[in-house]
Write a protein that holds these residues in place. Sequence first.
Motif, PDB file in Angstrom:
ATOM      1  N   GLU A 131     -14.559  -8.477  11.758  1.00  0.00           N
ATOM      2  CA  GLU A 131     -13.451  -7.748  12.395  1.00  0.00           C
ATOM      3  C   GLU A 131     -13.780  -6.248  12.501  1.00  0.00           C
ATOM      4  N   LYS A 132     -13.047  -5.550  13.338  1.00  0.00           N
ATOM      5  CA  LYS A 132     -13.055  -4.077  13.444  1.00  0.00           C
ATOM      6  C   LYS A 132     -14.437  -3.480  13.735  1.00  0.00           C
ATOM      7  N   ASP A 174     -12.483  -9.347   0.265  1.00  0.00           N
ATOM      8  CA  ASP A 174     -13.580  -8.729   1.013  1.00  0.00           C
ATOM      9  C   ASP A 174     -14.926  -8.726   0.290  1.00  0.00           C
ATOM     10  N   ARG A 228       0.874  -1.173   0.000  1.00  0.00           N
ATOM     11  CA  ARG A 228       0.000   0.000   0.000  1.00  0.00           C
ATOM     12  C   ARG A 228       0.910   1.221   0.000  1.00  0.00           C
TER      13      ARG A 228
HETATM   14  O1  F6P Z   1      -8.640  -6.017   2.256  1.00  0.00           O
HETATM   15  C1  F6P Z   1      -8.194  -7.267   2.614  1.00  0.00           C
HETATM   16  C2  F6P Z   1      -7.948  -7.350   4.111  1.00  0.00           C
HETATM   17  O2  F6P Z   1      -7.532  -8.669   4.408  1.00  0.00           O
HETATM   18  C3  F6P Z   1      -9.110  -6.948   4.997  1.00  0.00           C
HETATM   19  O3  F6P Z   1     -10.075  -7.962   5.130  1.00  0.00           O
HETATM   20  C4  F6P Z   1      -8.406  -6.616   6.279  1.00  0.00           C
HETATM   21  O4  F6P Z   1      -9.136  -5.693   7.056  1.00  0.00           O
HETATM   22  C5  F6P Z   1      -7.108  -6.006   5.807  1.00  0.00           C
HETATM   23  O5  F6P Z   1      -6.907  -6.451   4.475  1.00  0.00           O
HETATM   24  C6  F6P Z   1      -5.923  -6.386   6.638  1.00  0.00           C
HETATM   25  O6  F6P Z   1      -4.820  -5.699   6.176  1.00  0.00           O
HETATM   26  P1  F6P Z   1      -3.322  -6.009   6.615  1.00  0.00           P
HETATM   27  O7  F6P Z   1      -2.898  -7.263   5.926  1.00  0.00           O
HETATM   28  O8  F6P Z   1      -2.563  -4.816   6.161  1.00  0.00           O
HETATM   29  O9  F6P Z   1      -3.331  -6.185   8.100  1.00  0.00           O
END
Ligand code: F6P
Length: 323
Positions: A222-223, A127, A72
């Motif tokens: 999550e979250k 997702d 990212r």
């Molecule tokens: O977008 C894919 C995802 O796996 C989400 O489900 C999750 O919230 C996020 O990426 C986790 O990101 P990272 O791998 O940066 O912790």
Amino acid sequence: IKKIGILTSGGDAPGMNAAIAAVVREAKIKGIETYAVYDGYKGLVENNMEKIDPEFAISIMNCGGTAIGSARLPEFKEEKVRQVAVDNLKKEGIEALVVIGGDGSYMGAQRLTEMGINCIGLPGTIDNDIVSSDYTIGFDTALNTVVESIDKIRDTMQSHNRAAVVEIMGNGCGDLPLYAAAATGADIFSIPESKLTKEEILSQVKKLHDEGKRSVIVLVSEKMYDFTSEQLAKDIEAASGYVTRATVLGHVQRGGTPSAMDRVLATACGVFAVEQLVAGKGGLFVGLENGKLVARDIEATLNMPRKDKSQEIKVVRDINEIF
Ligand code: F6P
């Protein structure tokens, strides 16, 4: 058009490699060379690009993750950073780009198109939160992983007369837990589109305990809460009488061999993306809408309202209420 680039951006998803393979093969058929851009937009800025051998591309289509890396890069929002990327692409003679990733990746693709590099976005995320595609590449594999995990958790909960909290990824989208609840008969689910309070979860589990149910599975996105799944499990135990355990599935959901359906979707989208680029188009997002491949303006895609899941939610809640 003689050379195109391809990158994967955001969280990796099973099937990304199949999309890469499809793009490389379709490009070869059309006499175009494909360049891998390593680690997403970062590779564009750092000029980390290399020609992909079509035979190699075919050999990775059944592999999980992304063979060309993902990252990212928030700095890509800055025009001066994007200009470096455009200059690097021009130096290599790469005229267009395929971007495979989640919705966080498309704005960069749109801006690059405005700066003269035609880009096509593909829906690559577990997702399933891209509104202009019925399914995203990676969702089916992740869903199967989640379902397999819940089945296993149920085996042990059932043996021990326990309850389980299973926390599932989705980044604000409840499709993975929703579909998993339908596929496993999980008793209770709480997702962003249909969120239960802690009190509601506790009273529903207690009701099942009082009715004599031997095991209970609670799926949570999550979250969503300001308490952990571990804490929720402790509270369920105290309120219901079930010994309760929490499992956070986490990144296990992102790995593994892509399912046939993810490979098929990835292949269809990859081929369609190359066709768009050859037709001189850019700033488009390619996805499956009502079972048909469509190419939409990236901006229109990003502005579409979230899919209405109320009917699916009601059906799953209703059938899972009967045990
Ligand atoms: O977008 C894919 C995802 O796996 C989400 O489900 C999750 O919230 C996020 O990426 C986790 O990101 P990272 O791998 O940066 O912790």
